[in-house]
Design a protein around this motif. Structure first.
Motif, short mmCIF file in Angstrom:
data_model
loop_
_atom_site.label_atom_id
_atom_site.label_comp_id
_atom_site.label_asym_id
_atom_site.label_seq_id
_atom_site.Cartn_x
_atom_site.Cartn_y
_atom_site.Cartn_z
N GLU A 168 0.78 -1.19 0.02
CA GLU A 168 0.01 -0.02 0.08
C GLU A 168 1.03 1.18 0.06
O GLU A 168 0.66 2.24 -0.97
N ILE A 169 1.99 1.14 0.84
CA ILE A 169 2.81 2.51 0.85
C ILE A 169 3.47 2.59 -0.44
O ILE A 169 3.60 3.73 -1.00
N GLY A 170 3.90 1.56 -1.12
CA GLY A 170 4.36 1.76 -2.57
C GLY A 170 3.50 2.36 -3.48
O GLY A 170 3.69 3.07 -4.20
N GLN A 171 2.17 1.85 -3.26
CA GLN A 171 1.04 2.40 -4.39
C GLN A 171 1.09 3.85 -4.11
O GLN A 171 0.71 4.76 -4.95
N ASN A 172 0.81 4.39 -2.56
CA ASN A 172 0.57 5.64 -2.28
C ASN A 172 1.86 6.55 -2.81
O ASN A 172 1.57 7.57 -3.18
N LEU A 173 3.01 5.99 -2.64
CA LEU A 173 4.32 6.91 -3.06
C LEU A 173 4.79 6.75 -4.46
O LEU A 173 5.85 7.21 -4.79
N SER A 174 4.27 5.78 -5.26
CA SER A 174 4.60 5.28 -6.56
C SER A 174 5.81 4.73 -6.51
O SER A 174 6.56 5.29 -7.46
N LEU A 175 6.10 3.85 -5.93
CA LEU A 175 7.35 3.27 -5.73
C LEU A 175 7.20 1.68 -5.64
O LEU A 175 6.08 1.21 -5.01
N SER A 176 8.16 0.88 -5.93
CA SER A 176 7.99 -0.28 -5.87
C SER A 176 8.17 -1.14 -4.53
O SER A 176 8.50 -0.36 -3.62
N VAL A 177 7.42 -2.19 -4.19
CA VAL A 177 7.59 -2.83 -3.00
C VAL A 177 8.89 -2.97 -2.29
O VAL A 177 9.24 -2.80 -1.40
N LYS A 178 9.99 -3.39 -3.49
CA LYS A 178 11.30 -3.62 -3.06
C LYS A 178 12.04 -2.30 -2.42
O LYS A 178 12.75 -2.36 -1.64
N THR A 179 11.70 -1.29 -3.13
CA THR A 179 12.28 0.12 -2.80
C THR A 179 11.65 0.51 -1.10
O THR A 179 12.38 0.90 -0.21
N ILE A 180 10.32 0.28 -1.21
CA ILE A 180 9.92 0.19 0.29
C ILE A 180 10.37 -0.59 1.14
O ILE A 180 10.52 0.07 2.64
N SER A 181 10.71 -1.54 0.76
CA SER A 181 11.33 -2.55 1.76
C SER A 181 12.58 -2.19 2.23
O SER A 181 13.27 -1.95 3.24
N THR A 182 13.21 -1.44 1.09
CA THR A 182 14.68 -1.03 1.48
C THR A 182 14.65 0.43 2.43
O THR A 182 15.32 0.35 3.52
N TYR A 183 13.52 1.04 2.27
CA TYR A 183 13.46 2.36 3.06
C TYR A 183 13.07 1.75 4.49
O TYR A 183 13.45 2.08 5.63
N ARG A 184 12.35 0.59 4.38
CA ARG A 184 11.90 0.10 6.18
C ARG A 184 13.26 -0.49 6.82
O ARG A 184 13.36 -0.06 7.78
N GLN A 185 14.27 -1.11 5.93
CA GLN A 185 15.43 -1.54 6.36
C GLN A 185 16.11 -0.36 7.12
O GLN A 185 16.86 -0.51 8.10
N ARG A 186 16.19 0.64 6.35
CA ARG A 186 16.94 1.95 6.65
C ARG A 186 16.25 2.61 8.15
O ARG A 186 17.10 2.93 8.87
N LEU A 187 15.06 2.49 7.91
CA LEU A 187 14.51 2.92 9.24
C LEU A 187 14.93 2.13 10.48
O LEU A 187 15.16 2.67 11.57
N LEU A 188 14.96 0.98 10.47
CA LEU A 188 15.02 -0.15 11.52
C LEU A 188 16.74 0.49 11.98
O LEU A 188 16.83 0.43 13.00
N GLU A 189 17.54 0.49 10.94
CA GLU A 189 18.85 0.77 11.23
C GLU A 189 19.09 2.25 11.93
O GLU A 189 19.66 2.14 12.92
#
Length: 210
Positions: A168-189
């Motif tokens: 859903e975030i990918g759709q909202n921001l017009s980004l791929s799920v893979k890209t959103i997953s990368t952002y999620r990992q950066r946030l965790l770090e």
């Protein structure tokens, strides 16, 4: 004639602000928007002297669209008139180009002072928030981890806090799920967290979501 855009999804609140601005400043051209997208569309079509912006909007938050507004109309003052926010959130908004923050529960005199300052190209922070922000300014070692986040990381964190899935975030921001997953990992770090549930709790605790 000065032109003002008032952005709030609550009709009565928006009507009240329109009336208040006219009462305080006389003959102005005022436009209204009830969503982030409507605000962005108007900001790209017309030149405004001031945008009065709420944080909690139904499609995207005011904080999320702030960088887009600054790009669309870099000379326009953007003043947040919103509910209670934590100082971390206010600092993030100020660092991304807002000219001020004032709570909706502030006195009419204070809201008028905030609007006047914005019209004059000055910053204004509500009295209830100044002391907390001053503490942040003199204690840089205690700065919030939110300061480390990029614009996009901040958007992803807010949407995770709102309960959206990566898809859903990918759709909202017009980004791929893979890209959103990368952002999620950066946030965790960057935030020193371990799971998505931790990110959701963090966003709620920091007041990034209702």
């Amino acid at each position: 004639m000065r032109r003002v855009l008032i952005v709030d999804d609550h009709v009565l609140t928006r009507m009240g602000m329109v009336h208040f601005v006219r009462h305080c400043f006389g003959n102005l051209e005022i436009e209204e928007a009830d969503t982030a997208q409507a605000a962005l569309t108007l900001a790209r079509e017309k030149e405004f002297h001031l945008i009065v912006l709420d944080i909690d909007l139904p499609d995207r938050s005011g904080l999320d669209i702030l960088p887009d507004l600054r790009r669309a109309c870099p000379k326009t003052a953007v003043l947040f008139v919103t509910g209670l926010v934590q100082e971390d959130v206010a600092l993030h908004g100020l660092k991304n180009g807002a000219c001020g923050f004032v709570e909706k529960g502030s006195s009419p005199d204070e809201i008028k002072r905030a609007l006047t300052a914005a019209f004059n190209g000055q910053r204004y922070i509500s009295s209830g928030m100044r002391e907390r922000l001053a503490f942040h300014a003199i204690e840089p070692e205690d700065n919030s981890p939110l300061d480390k986040l990029s614009e996009r990381e901040f958007q992803v964190l807010r949407q995770l806090g709102q309960g959206h899935t990566l898809t859903e975030i990918g759709q909202n921001l017009s980004l791929s799920v893979k890209t959103i997953s990368t952002y999620r990992q950066r946030l965790l770090e960057k935030l020193g967290l371990r799971t998505t549930a931790d990110l959701v709790r963090y966003a709620v605790q920091k007041g990034l979501v209702k």
